[in-house]
Design an enzyme around this catalytic site. Structure first.
Site, PDB file in Angstrom:
ATOM      1  N   GLU A  33      42.417 -26.383 107.852  1.00  0.00           N
ATOM      2  CA  GLU A  33      42.706 -27.029 109.133  1.00  0.00           C
ATOM      3  C   GLU A  33      41.826 -28.264 109.303  1.00  0.00           C
ATOM      4  OE1 GLU A  33      41.782 -23.515 111.207  1.00  0.00           O
ATOM      5  OE2 GLU A  33      43.634 -22.537 110.569  1.00  0.00           O
ATOM      6  N   GLU A  74      46.268 -19.324 108.835  1.00  0.00           N
ATOM      7  CA  GLU A  74      45.352 -18.914 107.760  1.00  0.00           C
ATOM      8  C   GLU A  74      46.001 -18.002 106.727  1.00  0.00           C
ATOM      9  OE1 GLU A  74      44.507 -18.953 110.970  1.00  0.00           O
ATOM     10  OE2 GLU A  74      42.690 -20.157 111.165  1.00  0.00           O
ATOM     11  N   PHE A 100      37.578 -15.620 111.818  1.00  0.00           N
ATOM     12  CA  PHE A 100      39.039 -15.692 111.712  1.00  0.00           C
ATOM     13  C   PHE A 100      39.557 -14.875 110.519  1.00  0.00           C
ATOM     14  CE2 PHE A 100      38.743 -20.300 113.534  1.00  0.00           C
ATOM     15  CZ  PHE A 100      38.191 -19.797 114.700  1.00  0.00           C
ATOM     16  N   HIS A 143      32.993 -16.872 117.301  1.00  0.00           N
ATOM     17  CA  HIS A 143      32.660 -18.090 116.542  1.00  0.00           C
ATOM     18  C   HIS A 143      31.195 -18.120 116.105  1.00  0.00           C
ATOM     19  CE1 HIS A 143      36.403 -19.268 118.458  1.00  0.00           C
ATOM     20  NE2 HIS A 143      36.471 -20.321 117.670  1.00  0.00           N
TER      21      HIS A 143
END
Lengths: 340, 351
Positions: A33, A74, A100, A143
């Site tokens: 990304e 993903e 993720f 995160h």
């Protein structure tokens, strides 16, 4: 070393090695990304250069065929990395944050990790996945994680954790040239830091599966993983001022694990503290603790000790996060308990 | 080249007959091996022979295909050796995967078969990676993934279709709609009642085809392969087919479907239809086709003999191919030979 020390940041080191490996081998491609950013707009090329800026500028040198912005997808693009690796490319794929993992775990664990074994060794899997870890930036639970353990749990994957710009450059080169799937964990809070290490401009490799002894000592072994090696070094400095001789191991590879270097050191110092930012249950530190207990029990003067976060998700508030994350003081305090 | 009323070269038609009858005889033998206790769990492809046969007739060894848990027919259509396949089913060291994969993971990269895959939908993103390689390296190879109607509801399909479409990859998506995901009917699980229609969302061709007609399958496959080789991007094909057996060995399909339905589909049997076509159009005689059938029976019997006569892998092979490059002798927890299961455990149970 005579010549001037060449200091670069972690980000610069990674960017440099990606460029050098892409120059060296035309089968190396990069995707993920925003690895260029502004996907498809000719006047907005390289808008980002990667979410962590690791891939900045690569699209200008290597073009859109080899530097590919992907949709937020993903499972799709990591799966595509697996298939591309099996059929002649050496893809470097960025999984923006290790948190993720859940959306692409099947591709990593069922396909990347298993195909070589499951297919009787006939398919090679030269896939590199780079991903960001690390608390300390108030980014909350999804995160900020450092998740190594589930990756090291899977046979077939190799996992490396650079501790700074020098080791990042060498480990990336090895990972990209390796015929097995390698996961590289980049500690995000440490990415902007320069190290005092000299980072040669010319390409070099650091072998996967080999730990490095950052400083030799005889009273206690501190084992760091990536960024926590820095904490161990800071702790060693403080302990040395109290008269202790401290050995610091920079693990670098968490799979395969350099059990020989660990056991040799612990048999010498008879004491060990392992510092791991991953959740404490079933993490690399507990694996090493078990290894030391099983293989070097008779040499130990004290039980192995682990410094890890508590078994909670990463909290948002800086007041809480500061308590959550391992730091130098926690390492020093653990070491003193073992030493005294 | 002898064109027939279908427009297909007669040699190709005969070759496709040979492939389909070989698949069926192989699957019948697999079932016998399973029934005698030599392998557990078998996802039979009987009934679905035409789908990969019509597609793979357009492919060479450098084109890649990807399969599912039910993939013996894909492998045979792509030219994988029957002896090595049967040996793999029995877990022998002479198998395609040296006994490490078994029925759900047969792979042969030299033949462009990049693996059966036991996780529904999992191979779909992998398959577009092979198409990506072709595009980056500038070859004209194509990548074909077969998946079932169950996989049509996996997010992986959506992600792969989207990527293949935006990058115009030489990828072909073949849904083998055999009407049941395990026991769950297609009409219950697939919103909109069509897989092919989902192509519209990606602005790529979506084609519905009678998967029990190898002639139809050959035709739509040729168009999709042609588009892919020409750089015109992906195609989604929904081939309507039917599995004659249950989902796996011990599954009684009459628990969730009717005998009338089974009969309806068996009347449209792909091998029977091709046989009739070849005879009616004087492309082959019944005797000639019987001879091909007999040859298939013999080659399958030879494969079974080879597999049964082959040795099991040595215990040391347990540690081979975990990595392609790994320090030999490295101490890794669990990588010692002590504590291996008693060899008796790997002996098949007596039937």
């Amino acid at each position: 070393m005579g010549d001037k020390v060449r200091k670069v940041s972690y980000i610069q080191a990674v960017n440099e090695v990606l460029r050098q490996e892409m120059e060296r081998d035309s089968s190396v491609i990069v995707m993920g990304e925003d690895v260029a950013g502004g996907g498809g707009r000719p006047d907005k090329k390289d808008a980002w250069g990667g979410p962590m800026r690791l891939t900045k500028g690569l699209i200008f040198e290597f073009g859109e065929n080899r530097v590919r912005d992907t949709p937020i997808s993903e499972a799709g693009f990591i799966g595509a990395g697996v298939g591309a690796a099996a059929t002649g490319l050496r893809p470097v794929v960025e999984l923006m944050y290790v948190g993720f993992l859940g959306v692409c775990a099947d591709q990593i664990f069922n396909n990347a990790a298993k195909m070589h074994y499951m297919f009787g060794g006939k398919v090679k899997m030269p896939l590199t996945i780079m991903t960001a870890t690390g608390a300390g930036l108030n980014n909350a639970a999804q995160h900020s994680e450092t998740v190594y353990s589930v990756f090291t749990h899977y046979p077939g994957l190799k996992c490396v954790v650079p501790s700074g710009p020098y080791t990042a450059k060498g480990l990336y080169a090895s990972a990209i040239r390796d015929d097995d799937p390698v996961i590289i964990f980049n500690n995000r809070p440490a990415m902007g830091l320069r190290s005092d290490d000299h980072v040669p401009e010319e390409p070099y490799t650091i072998p996967i599966g080999k730990a490095s002894i950052s400083v030799e000592g005889t009273d206690i072994t501190l084992i760091g993983i990536g960024y926590t090696t820095r904490l161990c070094m800071e702790a060693a400095e403080e302990l040395e001022s109290d008269g202790y001789s401290v050995e610091v191991i920079d693990l670098l590879s968490i799979s395969p694990l350099d059990t020989e270097t660990i056991l040799e050191s612990v048999r010498k110092t008879r004491k060990v503290v392992i510092v791991d930012e991953d959740y404490p249950r079933c993490n690399v530190a507990s694996d090493i603790s078990a290894l030391v207990a099983e293989e070097a029990f008779d040499y130990l003067d004290a039980p192995p000790k682990r410094v890890t976060p508590p078994h909670t998700s990463v909290p948002y508030s800086r007041a809480l996060e500061a308590h959550w994350i391992p730091n130098k003081d926690k390492v020093v305090s653990a070491a003193r308990q073992v030493l005294e | 080249m002898t064109l027939t009323t279908s427009g297909i070269d007669s040699k190709v038609l005969i070759s496709m007959f040979r492939t389909m009858i070989t698949i069926r005889r192989f699957e019948e033998q697999s079932k016998r091996e399973a029934d005698s206790g030599k392998l557990r769990g078998l996802h039979s492809s009987i009934g679905q022979e035409a789908v990969p046969t019509g597609m793979c007739a357009h492919l060479g060894d450098k084109d890649f295909i990807f399969g599912t848990h039910r993939s013996h027919h894909h492998c045979i259509a792509k030219g994988v050796d029957l002896r090595q396949m049967m040996a793999e089913l029995l877990g022998k060291s002479t198998g395609t995967n040296k006994g490490k994969g078994g029925t759900m993971h047969i792979a042969d990269i030299d033949k462009g078969m990049l693996g059966a895959n036991g996780v529904v939908g999992s191979n779909i993103p992998v398959s577009i990676g092979a198409a990506l390689s072709a595009q980056v390296l500038g070859t004209d190879h194509v990548s074909v993934v077969f998946f079932g109607d169950g996989a049509a509801n996996q997010g992986a399909l959506h992600e792969a279709l989207n990527l293949a479409a935006i990058w115009k990859l030489p990828a072909i998506f073949v849904c083998e709609n055999n009407r049941y995901a395990e026991s769950t009917p297609f009409e219950y699980a697939v919103a909109g009642g069509s897989v092919a229609n989902r192509a519209a969302g990606y602005d790529i061709p979506g084609v519905l085809v009678d998967g029990q007609s190898v002639l139809d399958m050959y035709e739509v496959s040729g168009e999709a392969v042609g588009r892919a080789r020409a750089g015109e991007g992906p195609t989604l094909i929904e081939a309507q087919t039917y599995r004659y057996h249950g989902h796996f060995g011990a599954d009684n399909p009459l628990a969730y479907r009717t005998e009338e339905e089974e009969e309806h589909y068996k009347e449209k049997d792909c091998i029977k239809r091709l046989t009739d076509y070849l005879v009616e159009n004087a492309i082959a005689t019944t005797e000639e086709l019987d001879k091909l059938d007999q040859e298939a029976v013999e080659s399958v019997a030879e494969a079974a003999k080879f597999a049964n006569d082959s040795p099991f892998p040595n215990p040391e092979e347990l540690f081979d191919d975990v990595y392609s490059d790994y320090p030999k002798g490295a101490l890794v927890a669990g990588m010692q030979l002590d504590g291996l299961p008693d060899p008796g455990l790997v002996t098949p149970p007596s039937s």
